[in-house]
Each structure stands twice: as C-alpha cells, then as structure tokens.
Enzyme design. Structure first.
Site, PDB file in Angstrom:
ATOM      1  N   ASP A   1      37.186  24.182  33.828  1.00 54.99           N
ATOM      2  CA  ASP A   1      36.569  25.317  33.123  1.00 54.99           C
ATOM      3  C   ASP A   1      36.635  25.094  31.610  1.00 54.99           C
ATOM      4  O   ASP A   1      37.460  24.307  31.133  1.00 54.99           O
ATOM      5  CB  ASP A   1      37.315  26.613  33.498  1.00 54.99           C
ATOM      6  CG  ASP A   1      36.467  27.866  33.281  1.00 54.99           C
ATOM      7  OD1 ASP A   1      35.395  27.776  32.652  1.00 54.99           O
ATOM      8  OD2 ASP A   1      36.895  28.941  33.739  1.00 54.99           O
ATOM      9  N   GLY A   2      35.797  25.784  30.891  1.00 55.51           N
ATOM     10  CA  GLY A   2      35.807  25.733  29.431  1.00 55.51           C
ATOM     11  C   GLY A   2      36.819  26.722  28.865  1.00 55.51           C
ATOM     12  O   GLY A   2      37.559  27.371  29.599  1.00 55.51           O
TER      13      GLY A   2
ATOM     14  N   GLU B   1      37.364  33.890  36.515  1.00 49.36           N
ATOM     15  CA  GLU B   1      37.933  32.610  36.050  1.00 49.36           C
ATOM     16  C   GLU B   1      39.444  32.589  36.239  1.00 49.36           C
ATOM     17  O   GLU B   1      40.017  31.584  36.656  1.00 49.36           O
ATOM     18  CB  GLU B   1      37.585  32.390  34.574  1.00 49.36           C
ATOM     19  CG  GLU B   1      36.115  32.051  34.364  1.00 49.36           C
ATOM     20  CD  GLU B   1      35.712  32.010  32.896  1.00 49.36           C
ATOM     21  OE1 GLU B   1      34.752  31.295  32.596  1.00 49.36           O
ATOM     22  OE2 GLU B   1      36.338  32.677  32.058  1.00 49.36           O
TER      23      GLU B   1
END
Ligand SMILES: O=C(CO)[C@H](O)[C@H](O)COP(=O)(O)O
Length: 234
Positions: A83-84, A105
């Site tokens: 993930d960013g 997330e």
C-alpha cells in the site's frame, strides 16, 4: 525523474516481495495503482495470487486488469499487503487516508502477516503531521465528534483546523459510508497517545495513524530505491 516514474519504481520493487500462491492486500492510491498495473502483467504471465482490495476504486482497477479478488470473509488471513502512504517516519509509523480508504486499509493491513509501503522518497519525514491527519467519523453527531477531537488534541498540546473533506459541494463519503475530518495539527510528537485519544471518542470510526503495521518501506528517489525496515523485519 517525475513522480509517476518514482511510483512505478517503488511498485516494481514491491513486486519482488510477491510469491506465487500469495494472498495479498491491495492498497489504494496512485502508487498502489501502479503496483496493480505491474501485478496484472505478472498475473497474465501466470503468477497465481488472489487479493483483497482496500477500496472500491482498487477493486474496479483489479477487475479491469484481471487480478483475481477475494474478500476478508472468504480469506481472513493475508500474506502480504502492499500500500502507499501520505507520510512515513523512520520507525515506519504512517499517515494514510489521503485517498479516503484508511479504514479498509487498516483492517486489511492488520489481517496481513506483512505490510510493505511503497512511496516516493518525499513521503519520508522526521516527524508525522505536516500532512493533515484524516479522521474517519460517523455522520451522526458530527459537530459533537469534532469538539471531542479538538479537546482530545488539546490535551496533547495539539491544535489546528479540522476540515470536513469535500468532493465539490458535497461531503466526501468513504466506502464505509462515513465522513472524513482532516486534522491539521502539524507535527505530532506522540503518535501513540494521539491514536489512543482518538480511539476513545465514540464518533471516531478510525484514524489515519498506522502504528506497528508497516514492516518495510520502499522509497523511490532520483538516486534509486531506499528500503527501510522495522527491527522485527531485520
Ligand atoms: O492512504 C491512502 C489512500 O487512503 C494512499 O495510500 C495515500 O493517500 C497515498 O496515495 P498516493 O500513492 O496517491 O500518494
């Protein structure tokens, strides 16, 4: 080198962590999108993986590109999440939620054995907080929740505007049907204390501080890739 190229480089490095048969958590945002694009090429070449998307946006991209999807109901334990992040500190505490997907997330990262963050190196900061902290809140009691967040922040000597995130003239609504308050507190010296204080407020659904979740950060810069790891990863 432009920002998109750096995102692609970080995403390409993250692919080296992906193994055949893995159950993946698939992040949200422009950097995570680059990861999905590269992953899809490997899938077309025969890589067998299945992923839980962290947003409807990521789910749509995965479907379009042929990345097989599952849910946490069907696959509650994942091997790896990529993930960013909006900010990364040297201990790999993160601010996430710039894309509004912080709740899913965080649930997906917590269900994964390992979380690898991908970003360009401008996301690495000494202390978190220049990027406004997204706080996902229930629609009910918004004004009261806002006051409670201000009080909690003030007890930690933090202050600054809490801005309701908008999409045009309408409030931004998360995939879970909630709203987001972006908290411009500035530098957050004690992320753990703020996390606890926010979690104690009933109207707060989740916040964008990710503590003890990321184990690896792949940061792409003009001079190449820098990989940071936590002590447990070494
Ligand atoms: O947390 C996020 C979405 O909720 C994103 O990972 C974060 O905003 C970084 O996005 P980008 O890769 O586009 O800079």
């Amino acid at each position: 080198m432009d920002a998109k190229t750096l995102k692609i480089k970080a995403a390409a490095e993250a692919l080296t962590y992906v193994e055949d048969g893995m159950r993946l958590g698939i992040g949200t945002g422009s950097t995570a999108d680059e990861f999905v694009r590269l992953l899809a090429v490997r899938v077309k070449d025969g890589l067998d993986v299945i992923g839980v998307p962290t947003s409807e946006r990521t789910a749509a991209l995965c479907r379009e590109l042929g990345v097989r999807l599952t849910t946490l109901e069907e696959t509650p334990e994942l091997d790896l999440t990529i993930d960013g992040a909006d900010e990364v500190d040297p201990e790999l505490t993160l601010i996430k939620g710039g894309g509004g997907a912080l709740l899913r997330e965080k649930i997906v990262a917590a269900a994964s054995k390992r979380m690898v963050v991908i970003a360009d190196e401008t996301k690495l900061v000494e202390a978190l907080g220049a990027f406004p902290l997204p706080v996902e809140v229930n629609r009910f009691g918004l004004a009261a929740t806002k006051i409670a967040i201000e009080r909690a922040a003030s007890s930690l000597d933090l202050s600054g505007p809490l801005t309701l995130r908008m999409t045009g003239a309408e409030p931004f609504v998360t995939d879970g049907g909630h709203l987001i308050l972006d908290a411009s507190f500035g530098r957050i010296p004690d992320t753990r204390a703020l996390s606890l204080a926010l979690h104690a407020i009933p109207g707060v659904v989740e916040h964008g501080l990710f503590l003890d979740l990321a184990r690896v950060a792949i940061l792409a810069g003009a001079d190449g890739i820098r990989t940071l790891t936590t002590k447990t990863e070494r």
